[in-house]
Structure formats: C-alpha cells, structure tokens
Design a protein around this motif. Sequence first.
Motif, PDB file in Angstrom:
ATOM      1  N   ALA A  74     -53.782 -37.125  50.457  1.00 27.06           N
ATOM      2  CA  ALA A  74     -52.337 -37.012  50.617  1.00 27.06           C
ATOM      3  C   ALA A  74     -52.124 -36.162  51.854  1.00 27.06           C
ATOM      4  O   ALA A  74     -52.888 -35.240  52.126  1.00 27.06           O
ATOM      5  CB  ALA A  74     -51.691 -36.357  49.398  1.00 27.06           C
ATOM      6  N   GLY A  75     -51.112 -36.520  52.621  1.00 25.07           N
ATOM      7  CA  GLY A  75     -50.838 -35.771  53.838  1.00 25.07           C
ATOM      8  C   GLY A  75     -49.657 -36.354  54.586  1.00 25.07           C
ATOM      9  O   GLY A  75     -48.930 -37.211  54.071  1.00 25.07           O
ATOM     10  N   THR A  76     -49.486 -35.902  55.803  1.00 23.18           N
ATOM     11  CA  THR A  76     -48.337 -36.277  56.626  1.00 23.18           C
ATOM     12  C   THR A  76     -48.775 -37.177  57.766  1.00 23.18           C
ATOM     13  O   THR A  76     -49.737 -36.869  58.474  1.00 23.18           O
ATOM     14  CB  THR A  76     -47.681 -35.003  57.202  1.00 23.18           C
ATOM     15  N   ILE A  77     -48.054 -38.264  57.959  1.00 25.21           N
ATOM     16  CA  ILE A  77     -48.340 -39.179  59.061  1.00 25.21           C
ATOM     17  C   ILE A  77     -47.983 -38.481  60.372  1.00 25.21           C
ATOM     18  O   ILE A  77     -46.860 -37.994  60.541  1.00 25.21           O
ATOM     19  CB  ILE A  77     -47.560 -40.491  58.915  1.00 25.21           C
ATOM     20  N   VAL A  78     -48.947 -38.425  61.295  1.00 24.09           N
ATOM     21  CA  VAL A  78     -48.715 -37.781  62.599  1.00 24.09           C
ATOM     22  C   VAL A  78     -48.770 -38.775  63.758  1.00 24.09           C
ATOM     23  O   VAL A  78     -48.363 -38.450  64.869  1.00 24.09           O
ATOM     24  CB  VAL A  78     -49.687 -36.606  62.847  1.00 24.09           C
ATOM     25  N   ALA A  79     -49.279 -39.971  63.511  1.00 25.27           N
ATOM     26  CA  ALA A  79     -49.313 -41.019  64.542  1.00 25.27           C
ATOM     27  C   ALA A  79     -49.455 -42.365  63.843  1.00 25.27           C
ATOM     28  O   ALA A  79     -50.011 -42.449  62.743  1.00 25.27           O
ATOM     29  CB  ALA A  79     -50.471 -40.798  65.520  1.00 25.27           C
TER      30      ALA A  79
END
Length: 141
Positions: A74-79
Amino acid sequence: MVFPVRMRAWRIHEFGSPEVLRLEAAPVPSPGPGDVLVKIAVASINPIDWKMRSGLLQNVMKIALPRTLGRDCAGTIVAVGEGISEVAIGQVVAGLTDPAKHGTHAEYAVLPVVQAAPIPPGIVPEVAASRPLKKGEEYLR
C-alpha cells in the motif's frame, strides 16, 4: 514531482537463508506503459517471498539477481506510465507487483495499474497491504 533516483531496498544477490537479505541502495524503478510507481508505505511478506529467496521457485520462474522481493503493498502513486488514466498521482492504492519484476520490499515499486486499486474508506494501509495476494482481483476491483 521530484523523487530520488536511488532508494533503500531489501535485496538478495544469491539464494539461501534469511541471512542473504541485504538492505542497500538500489535504483528507483521507472513505470512503463500501463504501470504506476508507488512510494511504499506498507509491504507484506508472503510465502512466495521466502520461496523466491531460497531459490525454490527457480524451476517455475527464472529470478534474475540481484532481486528485490515482495508482492503486496500500500502506498501513494508518485508517477504513472504512458496510457494511465484510471488512477492519479497522489492517490493512495493497494496492489501487487508483477512477480517477474522487482518487488515491494523497498521505498518505491512499480505496479501494473490493473493490479493497483484505491484503498476503500475506513481501511488502513496495513490492512490493505495484506489483502491483494490473498484475494487477488476480487479485492482490488
């Protein structure tokens, strides 16, 4: 958004016991067409990880070394890669990596967009990261 070209990752350079794992600097991967780059908040550990680490899967799939293990996260889309419109930079997702590529036991990982989904309201990242491999597409969509 600017992010580093190097990251920390748990990698193996040979097959064996847990002692072959090394925390080291590695290149931040780039998303290809149909992929997203995620800044990892949480990654789970599954039986496939120790099987890959020990070399038990070499007859099923060739594992290039060095290798970053891990599938769920789980995490944040950065590109985002070319052709991505269903998710956006800044979105928090849970998902799976492609087992033929580097995994999620790192600061960043590439996920196929078809295996990344927004985390539903009320679900914490720790729970979301533990679900994709167990539930597959049923959970993600």
